[in-house]
Design a protein around this motif. Structure first.
Motif, PDB file in Angstrom:
ATOM      1  N   VAL A 228      -1.931  -4.174 -10.044  1.00  0.00           N
ATOM      2  CA  VAL A 228      -1.282  -2.926  -9.636  1.00  0.00           C
ATOM      3  C   VAL A 228      -2.253  -1.801  -9.989  1.00  0.00           C
ATOM      4  O   VAL A 228      -2.503  -1.533 -11.170  1.00  0.00           O
ATOM      5  N   VAL A 229      -2.795  -1.147  -8.975  1.00  0.00           N
ATOM      6  CA  VAL A 229      -3.954  -0.280  -9.161  1.00  0.00           C
ATOM      7  C   VAL A 229      -3.730   1.054  -8.467  1.00  0.00           C
ATOM      8  O   VAL A 229      -3.200   1.118  -7.359  1.00  0.00           O
TER       9      VAL A 229
ATOM     10  N   VAL B 194      -4.234  -4.117 -14.285  1.00  0.00           N
ATOM     11  CA  VAL B 194      -3.442  -2.911 -14.046  1.00  0.00           C
ATOM     12  C   VAL B 194      -4.179  -1.712 -14.639  1.00  0.00           C
ATOM     13  O   VAL B 194      -4.610  -1.767 -15.796  1.00  0.00           O
ATOM     14  N   ASN B 195      -4.324  -0.627 -13.865  1.00  0.00           N
ATOM     15  CA  ASN B 195      -4.979   0.559 -14.409  1.00  0.00           C
ATOM     16  C   ASN B 195      -4.052   1.768 -14.460  1.00  0.00           C
ATOM     17  O   ASN B 195      -4.501   2.908 -14.523  1.00  0.00           O
ATOM     18  N   LEU B 196      -2.747   1.541 -14.470  1.00  0.00           N
ATOM     19  CA  LEU B 196      -1.795   2.613 -14.739  1.00  0.00           C
ATOM     20  C   LEU B 196      -1.767   2.880 -16.240  1.00  0.00           C
ATOM     21  O   LEU B 196      -1.985   1.963 -17.037  1.00  0.00           O
ATOM     22  N   PRO B 197      -1.477   4.103 -16.664  1.00  0.00           N
ATOM     23  CA  PRO B 197      -1.535   4.444 -18.095  1.00  0.00           C
ATOM     24  C   PRO B 197      -0.327   3.909 -18.863  1.00  0.00           C
ATOM     25  O   PRO B 197       0.526   4.657 -19.347  1.00  0.00           O
TER      26      PRO B 197
ATOM     27  N   ASN C 163      -0.457  -7.081  -6.492  1.00  0.00           N
ATOM     28  CA  ASN C 163      -1.328  -6.583  -5.439  1.00  0.00           C
ATOM     29  C   ASN C 163      -0.744  -5.329  -4.794  1.00  0.00           C
ATOM     30  O   ASN C 163      -0.401  -5.306  -3.620  1.00  0.00           O
ATOM     31  N   VAL C 164      -0.631  -4.297  -5.609  1.00  0.00           N
ATOM     32  CA  VAL C 164      -0.090  -3.012  -5.177  1.00  0.00           C
ATOM     33  C   VAL C 164      -1.175  -1.963  -5.330  1.00  0.00           C
ATOM     34  O   VAL C 164      -1.749  -1.802  -6.416  1.00  0.00           O
ATOM     35  N   SER C 165      -1.465  -1.251  -4.247  1.00  0.00           N
ATOM     36  CA  SER C 165      -2.456  -0.178  -4.281  1.00  0.00           C
ATOM     37  C   SER C 165      -1.748   1.152  -4.094  1.00  0.00           C
ATOM     38  O   SER C 165      -1.021   1.355  -3.118  1.00  0.00           O
ATOM     39  N   ILE C 166      -1.974   2.072  -5.049  1.00  0.00           N
ATOM     40  CA  ILE C 166      -1.352   3.394  -5.015  1.00  0.00           C
ATOM     41  C   ILE C 166      -2.465   4.419  -4.866  1.00  0.00           C
ATOM     42  O   ILE C 166      -3.385   4.462  -5.685  1.00  0.00           O
ATOM     43  N   GLN C 167      -2.364   5.251  -3.845  1.00  0.00           N
ATOM     44  CA  GLN C 167      -3.419   6.219  -3.557  1.00  0.00           C
ATOM     45  C   GLN C 167      -2.893   7.640  -3.680  1.00  0.00           C
ATOM     46  O   GLN C 167      -1.861   7.977  -3.120  1.00  0.00           O
TER      47      GLN C 167
ATOM     48  N   CYS D 175       0.850  -1.188   0.000  1.00  0.00           N
ATOM     49  CA  CYS D 175       0.000   0.000   0.000  1.00  0.00           C
ATOM     50  C   CYS D 175       0.887   1.239   0.000  1.00  0.00           C
ATOM     51  O   CYS D 175       1.809   1.355   0.817  1.00  0.00           O
ATOM     52  N   ILE D 176       0.593   2.169  -0.918  1.00  0.00           N
ATOM     53  CA  ILE D 176       1.412   3.369  -1.088  1.00  0.00           C
ATOM     54  C   ILE D 176       0.485   4.574  -1.174  1.00  0.00           C
ATOM     55  O   ILE D 176      -0.440   4.593  -1.991  1.00  0.00           O
ATOM     56  N   ARG D 177       0.739   5.606  -0.363  1.00  0.00           N
ATOM     57  CA  ARG D 177      -0.024   6.841  -0.494  1.00  0.00           C
ATOM     58  C   ARG D 177       0.863   8.042  -0.174  1.00  0.00           C
ATOM     59  O   ARG D 177       1.861   7.942   0.535  1.00  0.00           O
TER      60      ARG D 177
END
Length: 716
Positions: free
Chosen positions: A646-647, A668-671, A611-615, A575-577
């Protein structure tokens, strides 16, 4: 070389079913390393994966037991203590963790030396206790350790296996109870009859087999006396940004606060803290020792100091300052002043200059080295630098730099840098928390049984870093939080073996050889590999970690002055924010001069993110090394990475830079889009159509730093 990408991703048309590549895998389990890729969309499976059957996503930051880790360390019992030392009642820290000015006062007046009894009152008695304990440990178990190592060394030499270093007895073997003394700990405690709770010390030597136990409520403070860290009049010299008119400074010029070489079963533990006080004004017990002032003058030169002389005012400084002004009333610089000046001004603008600041802990060659529950604050340079350790465990440790203690001075103006800036996460330079790496060669040396004594027999060390665990730590600092340094390789020449390999000699009590799990990261540059990767790094497992307000999250960094192969790195359940750069993978980290033999090209491949969440809005950099770069004929070394689930919650706010990359995507929803001009190949498809219910759970990942002296306070 690259362009910034920010665009809207494709989503399914109305009535069109969502492909498997657009969905996130189910994740669960109390302890995990990786999860199998979902499949679909060209997603490749993760070779380091572990599957769990559950309807709920994994909840980051809540795991309290992990069967893949070795057992948790423990504090010594009272019966295992060699000596107990009480704090003096003259040393009482304030609630913010700092000592008041009267504890070890700066000297009033120009050209007056500090009082050794005030600025370094405890080094001698702590070292005497450590030495006595080390001698007793050696007397009790030294012969057993030597016999076990001699037998293992003889067998390994007789086997004469190609490309295998002589390691002697393994750390796993020497961890057994028969190799540990009945009494092995030196305990620092508060004063039983008064308020004393602090110790002030210069550099200490940790003997083999000895544990330094810093009890709850106690702080071991570093002395402010620079001569303790640079005791030889002929040099090397500490406390500068240069050591001559043509040579930059180096942290290697200073003794560390805690030093250890050739160790078996040593540790630093306890619920107390160590504070290097890099925010405090440097003083000297020798009035001729050159110190830099905040007005950029210096008090003397090293040339004159070595001759017991005072240089004339107006003489050019040789410690990074401008000219000698023995009458200057400006305050002496702090260690962090030197770090900022050396790195951001003198080096950053001219390529010349580097601070000579002492490190908190430096260890070379060890079998079983443990840091447990202790708090580390305000190091002048790197906090912990272990090299060539078989069995390095950091468990339940808190690193907080800067702490509240750094934000007050007699003038009441926030204790700023010499520039006037208040300390923050970006100007407390080179305060890496943990920098483990391999040694440059194998060795056979006598154990350090005290500050001036060694064991009777040699012990073999193969020089590798192996069996590493970082677990349940809280880390907030001004540079790298955890970084694997791939600079040294003790492997035989021509072997092709990497310097750091997490699959090397993995112990039976753990699943993997390098595990970074269940940690909370705050300020700093996250979990990194590099920038030195020339020795090679592979088989690293990073899982169940949170990054809250860090400058970087996950990072592999190098350049073609220090490049090498980095492979089989697994990041899972992250988890990253509130980060500047959530993901940063770059072979263009610096523009350092190339080695004489030509470029050393970085090669990052088989990197797995699951399984990486970026906020929040952030940056992502995914870059490999372009062919024929910098005037050299070299092949392309693309970044080869598999990304599964990875979202980001703001895909349209993501700034992504990518080039020379071979990326496999699933969920993955990174551009990320293929781009022939930038040599980006994509297997699978990025899409905004991810299922929110399947994203790794970050609802409990972020917690306040667990310290009463946190500069960030508390939240809800």
């Amino acid at each position: 070389m690259s362009m910034k990408t920010s665009m809207t991703l494709a989503t399914p048309k109305s009535g069109q079913s969502r492909s498997a590549s657009a969905l996130l895998c189910t994740v669960a389990g109390l302890s995990l390393l990786a999860l199998a890729a979902c499949g679909g969309g060209g997603g490749a499976s993760n070779p380091g994966a572990v599957s769990y059957e559950s309807a709920k996503p994994f909840q980051v930051g809540t795991t309290s037991f992990d069967p893949d880790l070795p057992p948790e360390p423990s504090l010594p019992s009272d019966a295992q203590v060699c000596a107990t030392l009480e704090a003096s009642n003259t040393l009482v820290k304030r609630p913010d963790g700092a000592l008041p000015p009267e504890a070890d006062p700066s000297v009033a007046g120009v050209g007056v030396a500090a009082d050794p009894a005030k600025v370094n009152p405890d080094q001698a008695r702590i070292q005497a206790a450590l030495d006595a304990c080390g001698a007793a440990v050696d007397a009790e178990v030294g012969a057993k350790i030597a016999a076990a190592d001699a037998a293992a060394t003889a067998a390994q030499k007789a086997a004469n296996l190609a490309n295998v270093n002589i390691a002697g007895a393994t750390g796993e073997e020497l961890a057994k109870p028969e190799y540990r003394a009945s009494k092995f700990a030196v305990r620092l405690v508060t004063n039983k009859s008064g308020p004393g709770n602090g110790f002030i010390s210069g550099p200490l030597t940790l003997p083999s087999g000895v544990t330094l136990w810093i009890d709850k409520g106690v702080t071991l403070f570093a002395t402010r006396d620079v001569t303790r860290f640079s005791p030889v009049k002929a040099g090397p010299y500490c406390g500068n940004t240069a050591v001559s008119a043509s040579k930059a400074g180096s942290s290697g010029n200073c003794s560390a606060l805690i030093n250890g070489n050739n160790l078996v079963n040593s540790a630093v533990v306890g619920d107390g803290s160590i504070d290097s006080r890099a925010y405090a004004e440097i003083v000297t017990t020798n009035k001729l020792y050159p110190l830099m002032k905040v007005d950029m003058t210096c008090s003397n030169t090293y040339v004159s100091y070595a001759k017991d002389q005072q240089a004339a005012d107006g003489t050019s400084c040789d410690n990074g300052g401008t000219f000698v002004d023995s009458k200057s009333s400006a305050r002496n610089m702090t260690w962090w002043d030197l770090a900022y000046l050396g790195n951001m001004v003198q080096n950053g603008t001219t390529g010349y200059g580097s601070q000579s600041n002492f490190r908190m802990m430096v260890f070379n060659y060890a079998k079983n080295l443990t840091l447990y529950r202790v708090t580390l604050n305000n190091s002048a340079n790197f906090h912990v630098v272990p090299a060539g350790v078989d069995g390095f465990t950091v468990w339940g440790v808190k690193v907080q730099t800067p702490s509240q203690a750094a934000f007050a001075n007699p003038a009441g103006n926030g204790n700023p840098l010499y520039t006037g800036a208040t300390f923050d996460e970006d100007n407390v330079k080179n305060t890496d928390a943990f920098d483990p790496g391999s040694a440059s060669k194998p060795t056979a040396g006598k154990l350090s049984t005290g500050s001036a004594t060694t064991s009777a027999a040699n012990i073999s060390f193969d020089g590798y870093l192996k069996n590493v665990v970082f677990a349940y730590n809280f880390i907030s600092t001004g540079d790298d939080d955890i970084v694997l340094k791939g600079s040294n390789n003790p492997s035989p020449a021509g072997s092709g073996l990497p310097g750091i390999d997490g699959n090397r000699d993995v112990r039976k009590d753990r699943k993997y050889g390098i595990m970074i799990a269940h940690n909370h990261i705050y300020w700093g540059h996250g979990i990194s590999i590099g920038s030195e990767t020339n020795a090679g790094v592979k088989n690293v497992y990073v899982y169940d970690n949170s990054f809250d307000g860090s400058e970087e999250g996950l990072r592999i960094k190098s350049d073609y002055a220090r490049g090498g192969e980095v492979s089989n790195v697994y990041y899972n359940n992250i988890c990253i924010r509130k980060t500047i750069n959530a993901l940063l993978f770059t072979p263009y980290y610096s523009t350092k001069a190339l080695p004489a033999g030509g470029p050393l090209i970085p090669n990052f491949h088989d990197i797995y993110l699951s399984n990486v969440s970026i906020q929040g809005k952030t940056n992502v950099k995914l870059m490999g090394f372009q062919a024929n770069t910098g005037g050299y004929t070299n092949p392309q070394y693309p970044l080869v990475m598999t990304m599964t689930n990875v979202v980001t919650d703001t895909p349209n706010g993501m700034d992504l830079i990518s080039s020379d990359a071979n990326l496999t995507l699933s969920g993955v929803n990174l551009p990320i889009l293929p781009d022939a001009a930038r040599r980006i190949t994509v297997n699978g498809m990025a899409t905004q159509a991810v299922d929110p219910s399947k994203i790794v759970d970050c609802s409990r990942a972020y917690v306040d730093f667990p310290s009463l002296t946190s500069p960030n306070g508390t939240g809800w």
